[in-house]
Design a protein around this motif. Structure first.
Motif, mmCIF file in Angstrom:
data_model
loop_
_atom_site.group_PDB
_atom_site.id
_atom_site.type_symbol
_atom_site.label_atom_id
_atom_site.label_comp_id
_atom_site.label_asym_id
_atom_site.label_seq_id
_atom_site.Cartn_x
_atom_site.Cartn_y
_atom_site.Cartn_z
ATOM 1 N N ALA A 48 27.326 40.481 42.782
ATOM 2 C CA ALA A 48 27.688 39.782 44.023
ATOM 3 C C ALA A 48 26.630 38.743 44.408
ATOM 4 O O ALA A 48 26.964 37.654 44.880
ATOM 5 C CB ALA A 48 27.891 40.780 45.159
ATOM 6 N N ALA A 49 25.364 39.065 44.185
ATOM 7 C CA ALA A 49 24.284 38.116 44.482
ATOM 8 C C ALA A 49 24.370 36.924 43.528
ATOM 9 O O ALA A 49 24.217 35.774 43.940
ATOM 10 C CB ALA A 49 22.923 38.797 44.355
ATOM 11 N N ARG A 50 24.637 37.204 42.263
ATOM 12 C CA ARG A 50 24.772 36.132 41.274
ATOM 13 C C ARG A 50 25.906 35.190 41.671
ATOM 14 O O ARG A 50 25.734 33.974 41.674
ATOM 15 C CB ARG A 50 25.052 36.713 39.893
ATOM 16 N N GLU A 51 27.059 35.759 41.996
ATOM 17 C CA GLU A 51 28.212 34.937 42.374
ATOM 18 C C GLU A 51 27.908 34.107 43.625
ATOM 19 O O GLU A 51 28.261 32.933 43.698
ATOM 20 C CB GLU A 51 29.443 35.819 42.584
ATOM 21 N N LEU A 52 27.239 34.721 44.580
ATOM 22 C CA LEU A 52 26.865 34.012 45.801
ATOM 23 C C LEU A 52 25.950 32.839 45.474
ATOM 24 O O LEU A 52 26.180 31.711 45.928
ATOM 25 C CB LEU A 52 26.172 34.968 46.775
ATOM 26 N N LEU A 53 24.933 33.089 44.676
ATOM 27 C CA LEU A 53 23.961 32.046 44.335
ATOM 28 C C LEU A 53 24.573 30.954 43.462
ATOM 29 O O LEU A 53 24.275 29.778 43.631
ATOM 30 C CB LEU A 53 22.733 32.659 43.666
ATOM 31 N N GLU A 54 25.438 31.340 42.536
ATOM 32 C CA GLU A 54 26.078 30.341 41.683
ATOM 33 C C GLU A 54 27.016 29.433 42.479
ATOM 34 O O GLU A 54 27.178 28.266 42.146
ATOM 35 C CB GLU A 54 26.854 31.030 40.551
ATOM 36 N N SER A 55 27.603 29.967 43.544
ATOM 37 C CA SER A 55 28.526 29.157 44.347
ATOM 38 C C SER A 55 27.827 28.437 45.506
ATOM 39 O O SER A 55 28.437 27.617 46.176
ATOM 40 C CB SER A 55 29.652 30.033 44.904
ATOM 41 N N HIS A 56 26.546 28.745 45.717
ATOM 42 C CA HIS A 56 25.792 28.156 46.825
ATOM 43 C C HIS A 56 25.500 26.672 46.540
ATOM 44 O O HIS A 56 25.080 26.317 45.434
ATOM 45 C CB HIS A 56 24.482 28.929 47.024
ATOM 46 N N SER A 57 25.715 25.842 47.529
ATOM 47 C CA SER A 57 25.482 24.395 47.365
ATOM 48 C C SER A 57 24.026 24.107 47.048
ATOM 49 O O SER A 57 23.129 24.629 47.702
ATOM 50 C CB SER A 57 25.873 23.658 48.650
ATOM 51 N N ARG A 58 23.835 23.254 46.067
ATOM 52 C CA ARG A 58 22.489 22.828 45.703
ATOM 53 C C ARG A 58 22.229 21.447 46.259
ATOM 54 O O ARG A 58 23.104 20.596 46.255
ATOM 55 C CB ARG A 58 22.343 22.776 44.191
ATOM 56 N N THR A 59 21.020 21.262 46.729
ATOM 57 C CA THR A 59 20.575 19.949 47.201
ATOM 58 C C THR A 59 19.449 19.500 46.279
ATOM 59 O O THR A 59 19.142 20.167 45.299
ATOM 60 C CB THR A 59 20.072 20.039 48.654
ATOM 61 N N LYS A 60 18.807 18.430 46.626
ATOM 62 C CA LYS A 60 17.656 17.971 45.842
ATOM 63 C C LYS A 60 16.424 18.838 46.093
ATOM 64 O O LYS A 60 15.441 18.741 45.368
ATOM 65 C CB LYS A 60 17.351 16.512 46.171
ATOM 66 N N SER A 61 16.490 19.671 47.113
ATOM 67 C CA SER A 61 15.371 20.542 47.447
ATOM 68 C C SER A 61 15.182 21.617 46.381
ATOM 69 O O SER A 61 16.147 22.118 45.812
ATOM 70 C CB SER A 61 15.640 21.229 48.795
ATOM 71 N N PRO A 62 13.942 21.992 46.128
ATOM 72 C CA PRO A 62 13.703 23.093 45.201
ATOM 73 C C PRO A 62 14.063 24.460 45.809
ATOM 74 O O PRO A 62 14.187 25.445 45.094
ATOM 75 C CB PRO A 62 12.200 23.009 44.910
ATOM 76 N N TYR A 63 14.240 24.487 47.144
ATOM 77 C CA TYR A 63 14.513 25.739 47.840
ATOM 78 C C TYR A 63 16.004 26.058 47.860
ATOM 79 O O TYR A 63 16.844 25.175 48.018
ATOM 80 C CB TYR A 63 13.983 25.692 49.279
ATOM 81 N N VAL A 64 16.318 27.334 47.728
ATOM 82 C CA VAL A 64 17.711 27.777 47.781
ATOM 83 C C VAL A 64 18.257 27.622 49.197
ATOM 84 O O VAL A 64 19.391 27.186 49.385
ATOM 85 C CB VAL A 64 17.842 29.247 47.289
ATOM 86 N N PHE A 65 17.442 27.950 50.186
ATOM 87 C CA PHE A 65 17.828 27.829 51.594
ATOM 88 C C PHE A 65 16.848 26.882 52.300
ATOM 89 O O PHE A 65 16.008 27.323 53.087
ATOM 90 C CB PHE A 65 17.820 29.202 52.278
ATOM 91 N N PRO A 66 16.932 25.595 52.016
ATOM 92 C CA PRO A 66 15.953 24.650 52.564
ATOM 93 C C PRO A 66 16.151 24.399 54.055
ATOM 94 O O PRO A 66 17.216 24.661 54.613
ATOM 95 C CB PRO A 66 16.233 23.374 51.774
#
Length: 171
Positions: A48-66
């Motif tokens: 569930a964590a993998r699926e959440l992270l894979e579907s999480h929007s990526r920005t140019k930031s190195p942080y997952v939750f910038p």
């Protein structure tokens, strides 16, 4: 962020510092760089964590939750306040810490995870930190013992009934 907290038991600061480079999707681990305990370590990434992270929007930031400027997030008071108001949660409720506690409590009360493993999953430096969940683990063990008692008692009743039937046939 809140879902990841309950899926992993990560501390608030660990979530804030989490970078994309810390996610090992291939092996299924999350590196906790500079965690609260001080020593970097890895924790497993459940499906569930993998699926959440894979579907999480990526920005140019190195942080997952910038933060809004792309840097490291420092707090989540605004969004958390709105969530708490909409959900009618108490003002003193601390969601990220509370979700970590839910994660730990569910594992401890399941009776399926020993306290040493729970300590490692929670990245506690000492077993004493994890002991606050021991009573939940003990409750799960007592429930399991009660199940065993019921099974054994039922089996003994069945054996006793069979013995009575056998004795009555011989009369």
């Amino acid at each position: 962020m809140m879902k990841l907290a309950v899926y992993t038991g990560m501390w608030r600061g660990e979530l804030f510092r989490l970078k994309w480079k810390d996610l090992d999707f291939e092996r299924g681990f999350i590196l906790l760089d500079d965690p609260k305990g001080g020593v970097s370590q890895k924790i497993p990434m459940m499906k569930a964590a993998r699926e959440l992270l894979e579907s999480h929007s990526r920005t140019k930031s190195p942080y997952v939750f910038p933060s809004q400027n792309g840097g490291q997030r420092k707090d989540v008071r605004g969004p958390i306040k709105r969530i708490k108001e909409r959900a009618n949660l108490p003002k003193d409720f601390r969601p990220l810490h509370g979700l970590r506690h839910v994660y730990a409590s569910m594992l401890a009360s399941s009776g399926k995870v020993d306290m040493s493993t729970l300590q490692k999953l929670l990245t506690h430096k000492s077993p004493q930190m994890t002991q606050r969940y021991a009573h939940l683990h003990d409750d799960a063990l007592k429930k399991a013992a009660n199940v065993a008692e019921d099974i054994i008692t039922d089996a003994m009743k069945d054996d006793a009934e069979k013995e009575i039937i056998q004795l009555s046939k011989h009369r």
